[in-house]
Design an enzyme around this catalytic site. Structure first.
Site, mmCIF file in Angstrom:
data_model
loop_
_atom_site.group_PDB
_atom_site.id
_atom_site.type_symbol
_atom_site.label_atom_id
_atom_site.label_comp_id
_atom_site.label_asym_id
_atom_site.label_seq_id
_atom_site.Cartn_x
_atom_site.Cartn_y
_atom_site.Cartn_z
ATOM 1 N N LYS A 1 0.829 -1.185 0.000
ATOM 2 C CA LYS A 1 0.000 0.000 0.000
ATOM 3 C C LYS A 1 0.879 1.257 0.000
ATOM 4 C CE LYS A 1 -0.983 1.999 3.925
ATOM 5 N NZ LYS A 1 0.040 2.345 4.897
ATOM 6 N N HIS B 1 -2.053 -5.032 5.460
ATOM 7 C CA HIS B 1 -1.662 -5.986 6.497
ATOM 8 C C HIS B 1 -2.728 -6.159 7.580
ATOM 9 C CE1 HIS B 1 -0.317 -2.466 8.832
ATOM 10 N NE2 HIS B 1 -0.333 -3.241 9.881
ATOM 11 N N HIS C 1 -6.750 0.426 5.827
ATOM 12 C CA HIS C 1 -7.030 -0.348 7.043
ATOM 13 C C HIS C 1 -8.449 -0.106 7.583
ATOM 14 C CE1 HIS C 1 -2.865 -0.951 6.571
ATOM 15 N NE2 HIS C 1 -2.418 0.008 7.341
HETATM 16 C C1 BG6 Z 1 0.827 1.247 8.309
HETATM 17 C C2 BG6 Z 1 0.911 2.752 8.295
HETATM 18 O O1 BG6 Z 1 0.170 0.775 7.164
HETATM 19 O O2 BG6 Z 1 0.110 0.842 9.457
HETATM 20 C C3 BG6 Z 1 1.562 3.270 9.559
HETATM 21 O O3 BG6 Z 1 1.657 3.169 7.160
HETATM 22 C C4 BG6 Z 1 0.852 2.729 10.777
HETATM 23 O O4 BG6 Z 1 1.562 4.691 9.569
HETATM 24 C C5 BG6 Z 1 0.715 1.223 10.680
HETATM 25 O O5 BG6 Z 1 1.591 3.098 11.919
HETATM 26 C C6 BG6 Z 1 -0.162 0.681 11.795
HETATM 27 O O6 BG6 Z 1 -0.131 -0.717 11.790
HETATM 28 P P1 BG6 Z 1 -0.392 -1.558 13.104
HETATM 29 O O7 BG6 Z 1 -0.382 -2.976 12.644
HETATM 30 O O8 BG6 Z 1 0.707 -1.213 14.066
HETATM 31 O O9 BG6 Z 1 -1.728 -1.113 13.622
#
Ligand code: BG6
Length: 509
Positions: free
Chosen positions: A167, A197, A259
């Site tokens: 992404k 992810h 997300h």
């Molecule tokens: C990433 C973003 O996709 O996801 C980041 O680019 C963010 O800015 C991260 O901190 C958050 O992921 P997780 O798994 O820690 O909630």
């Protein structure tokens, strides 16, 4: 605490196969993601024997590294960010399958040389021409890399060659469409794995199981019973040295479009006909197609943004966004976004979905809360306290779990009520979840299972909803035009207004 009942759910989304021998080629392998996430995840999977012994990883980047340097660098990553090295012997066996190739993304010659190198590896390691090309480069290089792979004839075979794209996929609707055209020019959608992810997280996958493997929630999951839904992804971290990327991205592109929209889809979509990738992804597209910002003519009533200023968190002073290295003192990049979405279908008509995300918030929490309607008539007026509507909270991370809030009578002669939570915690039921989201997704991709990856039309449908907002937020504006919030607080006051205007409030987390 919830007792576990022996009931092996026959759900999909389950990995029980080992992928074919193959080469994973990571473009942009000198970047953080490879060292912090990808290689530690692959190593973990390898140790759990969920990857074949022949699995080979080739890191590609411009830097002039040797195989040995790459292996040492990855070892540091596994030690620091992974779940441990285990024995020397197991690391050495894995490291023998790690290679580095120095090349230029825009040079046809590099691709020809890489192609030859991969064929040699096929012979040495028995990887049989199976390849997954992982684009972990800056998004502006995606098109070039895909076109070059196509021109070099490296992703021609849909059965053997796959393309994984990190992404953000595009910057808005038109750039996502343009990137999809490039992708379709060189390969089949069946070969494409657009990564988000969040879809690799256990609790996100559990959303479908929770909704569709239980009979008691689904009848309530609609406009008749639900007042509104809140989706929160709050982070305590700030820029983390990623100003170069973040300044061109901001909260809406970095978190919401991918997300949060995935959490939204899994909460709002209709039950899929089956668990195959296209049935699930088709349902997500359908709900996105009927979703819109609450008031398209007055975007101020549909969304708000914010940027953090200096503040105080866990006993430390935190610099403001504009003071962070690499960001500009005039920056209007939002580090916080909150929006109100409406869905025009039978299930959800009139039920707002409020989404919010921000950096430098007081707490790291990702949660979906379903807020049910108030009772139609309150018999308990004599009780001093008000009766609180029921809330079902699905905690994505941390403290993964699910809780249901309802009112009970407090013991005693008077008729007083108090909300209590019935709580299920993953950790007490199953122990700490140990599969990293990237590990899960990488194995799925190597198995050829696209369920947890975003389809081309899905990514466009989600950009379509947000693009009108991006156009306004991207327009050049004076620094004082963006609402500010202090680091360590829950966002700008404007975000409160988004809900208080509707006589609602954000849930305290
Ligand atoms: C990433 C973003 O996709 O996801 C980041 O680019 C963010 O800015 C991260 O901190 C958050 O992921 P997780 O798994 O820690 O909630």
């Amino acid at each position: 605490m919830v007792a576990l009942i022996e009931n092996p759910l026959r759900v999909g989304l389950q990995q029980d196969r080992v992928p074919e021998p193959q080469i994973l080629i990571i473009f942009g392998a000198s970047g953080d993601l490879t060292q912090r996430k990808l290689v530690p995840a692959i190593y973990q999977m390898k140790r759990e024997r969920r990857l074949p012994p022949e699995l080979t990883v080739v890191g590609v980047a411009r830097r002039d590294w040797t195989h040995e340097f790459f292996r040492d660098h990855m070892r540091e990553g596994v030690e620091q960010f992974g779940s441990g090295l285990g024995s020397e012997a197991s690391w050495n066996e894995f490291a023998r399958g790690l290679y580095y190739f120095s090349g230029d993304l825009d040079s046809p010659d590099s691709y020809q040389k890489l192609k030859t190198f991969l064929s040699t590896l096929d012979e040495q390691r028995g990887t049989r021409g199976n390849r997954a090309f992982y684009l972990s480069v800056a998004p502006k290089f995606f098109s070039e890399a895909i076109l070059q792979l196509g021109a070099a004839g490296m992703i021609e075979n849909p059965k053997k060659q796959r393309l994984v794209i990190e992404k953000p996929f595009g910057r808005d609707l038109s750039s996502a469409q343009a990137l999809n055209r490039v992708v379709r020019k060189v390969c089949d959608e069946k070969q494409v794995y657009r990564i988000d992810h969040y879809l690799g997280k256990e609790t996100v996958q559990n959303l479908m199981v929770f909704r569709f493997a239980n009979s008691i929630f689904e009848p309530l999951w609609n406009r008749q019973f639900v007042d509104h839904v809140q989706i929160t992804v709050s982070e305590t971290v700030g820029l983390e040295g990623r100003a170069g990327y973040y300044e061109t991205s901001g909260a809406l592109r970095d978190m919401v479009q991918n997300h949060l929209m995935q959490l939204f889809c899994l909460t709002a979509m209709e039950p899929p006909n089956s668990l195959d990738a296209d049935s699930i992804r088709g349902e997500k597209v359908k709900v996105l197609q009927v979703t819109r910002l609450a008031d398209i003519d007055n975007l101020g009533l549909s969304a708000t943004r914010g940027q953090y200023t200096a503040g105080w968190m866990s006993g430390n002073t935190i610099p403001g966004y504009r003071e962070e290295e690499g960001s500009s003192p005039e920056s209007t990049t939002p580090t916080y976004a909150a929006l109100k979405l409406l869905i025009d279908n039978w299930r959800w008509k009139g039920v707002p979905f409020y989404l919010r995300t921000g950096k430098r918030m007081p707490k790291r929490v990702s949660e979906i809360s379903i807020q049910f309607k108030e009772v139609p008539f309150l018999m308990f007026q004599s009780a001093a306290q008000q009766v609180n509507p029921n809330v079902l909270a699905l905690r994505i991370q941390p403290d993964e779990g699910i809780s249901l809030r309802f009112d009970v009578k407090t013991p005693g002669n008077s008729l007083r009520t108090r909300p209590v939570d019935m709580d299920f915690r993953y950790e007490s039921a199953f122990g700490q979840p140990n599969t990293d989201a990237y590990a899960r997704l990488l194995v799925d991709c190597m198995l050829g299972d696209q369920t947890l990856f975003t389809r081309g039309d899905e990514v466009e449908a989600s950009w379509r909803i947000l693009t009108p907002l991006l156009q306004v937020w991207d327009a050049p504006a004076p620094p004082e035009s963006i609402p500010l919030y202090e680091a360590g607080t829950w966002g700008p006051v404007e975000a409160e207004l988004l809900l208080t205007r509707d006589r609602r409030k954000w849930r305290r987390l």
